[in-house]
Design a protein around this motif. Sequence first.
Motif, PDB file in Angstrom:
ATOM      1  N   GLY A   1       2.647  12.162  -6.488  1.00 23.42           N
ATOM      2  CA  GLY A   1       1.513  12.125  -7.290  1.00 23.42           C
ATOM      3  C   GLY A   1       1.496  10.958  -8.045  1.00 23.42           C
ATOM      4  N   GLN A   2       0.553  10.531  -9.065  1.00 21.45           N
ATOM      5  CA  GLN A   2       0.351   9.375 -10.034  1.00 21.45           C
ATOM      6  C   GLN A   2       1.269   9.684 -11.268  1.00 21.45           C
ATOM      7  OE1 GLN A   2      -0.992   6.579  -8.797  1.00 21.45           O
ATOM      8  NE2 GLN A   2      -0.607   7.742  -6.563  1.00 21.45           N
ATOM      9  N   ASN A   3       1.305  10.856 -11.645  1.00 24.23           N
ATOM     10  CA  ASN A   3       2.112  10.841 -12.947  1.00 24.23           C
ATOM     11  C   ASN A   3       3.457  10.427 -13.146  1.00 24.23           C
ATOM     12  OD1 ASN A   3       0.014  12.568 -13.834  1.00 24.23           O
ATOM     13  ND2 ASN A   3       0.684  14.326 -12.857  1.00 24.23           N
ATOM     14  N   VAL A   4       3.310   9.624 -14.216  1.00 22.59           N
ATOM     15  CA  VAL A   4       4.694   8.821 -14.593  1.00 22.59           C
ATOM     16  C   VAL A   4       5.290   9.431 -15.889  1.00 22.59           C
ATOM     17  CG1 VAL A   4       5.788   6.692 -15.419  1.00 22.59           C
ATOM     18  CG2 VAL A   4       3.691   6.790 -13.714  1.00 22.59           C
ATOM     19  N   PRO A   5       6.551   9.720 -16.061  1.00 24.87           N
ATOM     20  CA  PRO A   5       7.543   9.824 -14.864  1.00 24.87           C
ATOM     21  C   PRO A   5       7.687  10.941 -13.917  1.00 24.87           C
ATOM     22  CG  PRO A   5       8.575  10.313 -17.005  1.00 24.87           C
ATOM     23  CD  PRO A   5       7.165  10.415 -17.074  1.00 24.87           C
ATOM     24  N   ASP A   6       6.829  11.902 -14.120  1.00 21.04           N
ATOM     25  CA  ASP A   6       7.039  13.079 -13.724  1.00 21.04           C
ATOM     26  C   ASP A   6       7.093  13.420 -12.182  1.00 21.04           C
ATOM     27  OD1 ASP A   6       7.167  14.140 -16.351  1.00 21.04           O
ATOM     28  OD2 ASP A   6       4.972  14.658 -16.212  1.00 21.04           O
ATOM     29  N   ASP A   7       6.261  12.692 -11.586  1.00 20.69           N
ATOM     30  CA  ASP A   7       6.120  12.769 -10.077  1.00 20.69           C
ATOM     31  C   ASP A   7       6.933  12.374  -9.127  1.00 20.69           C
ATOM     32  OD1 ASP A   7       4.127  14.710 -10.850  1.00 20.69           O
ATOM     33  OD2 ASP A   7       2.406  12.969 -10.482  1.00 20.69           O
ATOM     34  N   ILE A   8       8.366  12.135  -9.376  1.00 19.04           N
ATOM     35  CA  ILE A   8       9.412  11.740  -8.737  1.00 19.04           C
ATOM     36  C   ILE A   8      10.638  12.463  -8.665  1.00 19.04           C
ATOM     37  CG2 ILE A   8      10.188  10.103 -10.520  1.00 19.04           C
ATOM     38  CD1 ILE A   8      10.813   8.066  -8.201  1.00 19.04           C
ATOM     39  N   THR A   9      11.460  12.698  -7.682  1.00 18.67           N
ATOM     40  CA  THR A   9      12.506  13.361  -7.734  1.00 18.67           C
ATOM     41  C   THR A   9      13.222  13.326  -6.686  1.00 18.67           C
ATOM     42  OG1 THR A   9      13.277  15.752  -7.840  1.00 18.67           O
ATOM     43  CG2 THR A   9      11.648  15.330  -6.171  1.00 18.67           C
ATOM     44  N   GLU A  10      14.827  13.510  -6.396  1.00 14.60           N
ATOM     45  CA  GLU A  10      15.602  13.361  -5.668  1.00 14.60           C
ATOM     46  C   GLU A  10      15.134  13.977  -4.339  1.00 14.60           C
ATOM     47  OE1 GLU A  10      19.804  14.255  -6.766  1.00 14.60           O
ATOM     48  OE2 GLU A  10      19.747  13.054  -8.458  1.00 14.60           O
ATOM     49  N   VAL A  11      15.570  13.526  -3.114  1.00 20.32           N
ATOM     50  CA  VAL A  11      14.943  14.125  -1.967  1.00 20.32           C
ATOM     51  C   VAL A  11      15.737  15.617  -1.820  1.00 20.32           C
ATOM     52  CG1 VAL A  11      15.482  14.164   0.502  1.00 20.32           C
ATOM     53  CG2 VAL A  11      14.751  12.063  -0.469  1.00 20.32           C
ATOM     54  N   ASN A  12      15.291  16.706  -1.765  1.00 21.68           N
ATOM     55  CA  ASN A  12      16.010  17.916  -1.705  1.00 21.68           C
ATOM     56  C   ASN A  12      16.100  18.303  -0.376  1.00 21.68           C
ATOM     57  OD1 ASN A  12      16.640  20.805  -1.988  1.00 21.68           O
ATOM     58  ND2 ASN A  12      15.917  20.792  -4.057  1.00 21.68           N
TER      59      ASN A  12
ATOM     60  N   GLY B   1       0.636  -1.195  -0.154  1.00 20.16           N
ATOM     61  CA  GLY B   1       0.057  -0.105  -0.110  1.00 20.16           C
ATOM     62  C   GLY B   1       0.814   1.364   0.013  1.00 20.16           C
ATOM     63  N   VAL B   2       2.255   1.121  -0.221  1.00 18.93           N
ATOM     64  CA  VAL B   2       3.014   2.537  -0.139  1.00 18.93           C
ATOM     65  C   VAL B   2       3.043   3.179  -1.536  1.00 18.93           C
ATOM     66  CG1 VAL B   2       3.817   1.910   2.026  1.00 18.93           C
ATOM     67  CG2 VAL B   2       5.074   1.077   0.024  1.00 18.93           C
ATOM     68  N   GLY B   3       2.801   2.292  -2.642  1.00 18.59           N
ATOM     69  CA  GLY B   3       3.043   2.707  -3.964  1.00 18.59           C
ATOM     70  C   GLY B   3       4.389   2.237  -4.565  1.00 18.59           C
ATOM     71  N   LYS B   4       4.823   1.151  -4.139  1.00 16.81           N
ATOM     72  CA  LYS B   4       6.000   0.565  -4.439  1.00 16.81           C
ATOM     73  C   LYS B   4       6.086   0.510  -6.048  1.00 16.81           C
ATOM     74  CE  LYS B   4       7.041  -3.325  -2.773  1.00 16.81           C
ATOM     75  NZ  LYS B   4       6.752  -4.198  -3.424  1.00 16.81           N
ATOM     76  N   THR B   5       5.093  -0.323  -6.695  1.00 15.06           N
ATOM     77  CA  THR B   5       4.956  -0.731  -8.024  1.00 15.06           C
ATOM     78  C   THR B   5       4.811   0.533  -8.821  1.00 15.06           C
ATOM     79  OG1 THR B   5       3.709  -2.810  -7.682  1.00 15.06           O
ATOM     80  CG2 THR B   5       3.769  -1.926  -9.936  1.00 15.06           C
ATOM     81  N   THR B   6       4.182   1.528  -8.391  1.00 13.46           N
ATOM     82  CA  THR B   6       4.176   2.817  -9.231  1.00 13.46           C
ATOM     83  C   THR B   6       5.580   3.537  -9.171  1.00 13.46           C
ATOM     84  OG1 THR B   6       1.719   3.044  -8.720  1.00 13.46           O
ATOM     85  CG2 THR B   6       2.736   5.013  -9.447  1.00 13.46           C
ATOM     86  N   THR B   7       6.056   3.466  -8.024  1.00  8.29           N
ATOM     87  CA  THR B   7       7.349   4.084  -7.976  1.00  8.29           C
ATOM     88  C   THR B   7       8.498   3.690  -8.648  1.00  8.29           C
ATOM     89  OG1 THR B   7       6.929   4.709  -5.759  1.00  8.29           O
ATOM     90  CG2 THR B   7       9.339   4.814  -6.125  1.00  8.29           C
ATOM     91  N   ILE B   8       8.446   2.257  -8.981  1.00 15.37           N
ATOM     92  CA  ILE B   8       9.169   1.494  -9.765  1.00 15.37           C
ATOM     93  C   ILE B   8       9.005   1.931 -11.286  1.00 15.37           C
ATOM     94  CG2 ILE B   8       9.971  -0.736 -10.954  1.00 15.37           C
ATOM     95  CD1 ILE B   8       9.279  -2.062  -8.084  1.00 15.37           C
ATOM     96  N   ALA B   9       7.717   2.053 -11.729  1.00 15.03           N
ATOM     97  CA  ALA B   9       7.560   2.474 -13.173  1.00 15.03           C
ATOM     98  C   ALA B   9       7.944   3.969 -13.190  1.00 15.03           C
ATOM     99  CB  ALA B   9       5.880   2.290 -13.311  1.00 15.03           C
ATOM    100  N   LYS B  10       7.861   4.660 -12.129  1.00 12.89           N
ATOM    101  CA  LYS B  10       8.253   6.231 -12.275  1.00 12.89           C
ATOM    102  C   LYS B  10       9.851   6.396 -12.648  1.00 12.89           C
ATOM    103  CE  LYS B  10       4.561   8.356  -9.498  1.00 12.89           C
ATOM    104  NZ  LYS B  10       4.460   8.876  -8.306  1.00 12.89           N
ATOM    105  N   LEU B  11      10.423   5.396 -11.875  1.00 13.55           N
ATOM    106  CA  LEU B  11      12.089   5.433 -11.949  1.00 13.55           C
ATOM    107  C   LEU B  11      12.505   4.993 -13.123  1.00 13.55           C
ATOM    108  CD1 LEU B  11      13.894   6.574  -9.808  1.00 13.55           C
ATOM    109  CD2 LEU B  11      14.385   4.315  -8.684  1.00 13.55           C
TER     110      LEU B  11
END
Length: 383
Positions: free
Chosen positions: A359-370, A199-209
């Motif tokens: 967010g849910q947008n792939v690949p936009d809604d991921i970034t390095e920790v700032n 439930g943490v969004g692991k699969t979606t995060t993989i898709a984004k990366l």
Amino acid sequence: MKIKQFEANTEKEAMLQVKEEFGKEALIVSVKNIKPKGIFKLFKHPCVQVTAALEDKEAAAANEKQIMDKKVLETEEKYDNIYHSKSIENIEDKLNKLEQIIRNGEKDNNLIIEKEQVSEKNIPLINLIYSQLIKNEVNEKVANKIMFGLNESLSKGNIKMNDLVSIIYKRIINELGDIETVDFSGTGPKIITFIGPTGVGKTTTIAKLASYFALNNDKSIGLITADTYRIAAVEQLRTFAKILNIPVEVVYNNEDIKSSIKRFEDKDLIIIDTAGRSHKNSEKLDDMEELLSLIPRNEVYLVLSVTTKYKDLISIAESYMNITDFKVIFTKLDESICVGNILNFRYKLGVKLSYVTFGQNVPDDITEVNPHNIAKSLLGGQG
């Protein structure tokens, strides 16, 4: 307030009645010796009358809260003009300048337009900044560490008012530590494995990366999923892989993982998805540990949601720390108005931070920790 009279043959007996009904918090209003009067005085004995009172706790609490709220409001009104005065003019601009200065390694002697004399009226500024950290759900221990010694140093003149926010900002940056993301140095394909609860969004995060490195960095990628417990997860990953024209393999047991990796040895990056595991299920975590031991040159990322309660975050991470080292990806920043949990987590465990998703947008809604964005957000700016 509740008031009642208690009568007994002796003062001691009357006091025991008071204690029994009102408890230790009773307030004794008066103690009187009562002598019988009239025709019945021959048949009655003198007695002791104790008048006691008990404050209504709910009413008292409400009254106290009302008084405190009024004091807080008066304090905030009194010092709000200081916090937003020319000495700390436009907190957003100041924090942005701080970020640029720290990034460029410049000195910040002229950070503030106008210097202000140190006086007692300035000390509450520290309390206001402290309150801002607590408001953003920074743990008290962490907030105390960040603010440590500033009150005394400010009152003694060891630091200037115009350095205060700069010092706090830098302390937050230091507490967050260096950020570690995927490093493609070395020979052979880079292999990264994602672990974490459901439930943490692991699969979606993989898709984004995966899409980020495929589209923005022109990396060849192979996907492997061991999450066969959820058919939807496999299909979701396959859908993303098809869109990106990335090959994906499904492994149904730990023995298959090595052969799948071998088939992708011509890739720049191999991303492995694992089944979400409850951190309380030791048997499943043992299976996870065995799987991870079979993956060569492995770099592990624990995926956590920033909306998870702090104590649960720590419990989850500590369970996984027993089986492997990892970096952390925080998801669902768009679902939380506070980022204090990230700072709390880092302070408690010292684990390296890597990416955040929002967010849910792939690949936009991921970034390095700032760290600068987090520091600005915690201090009231826009992160």
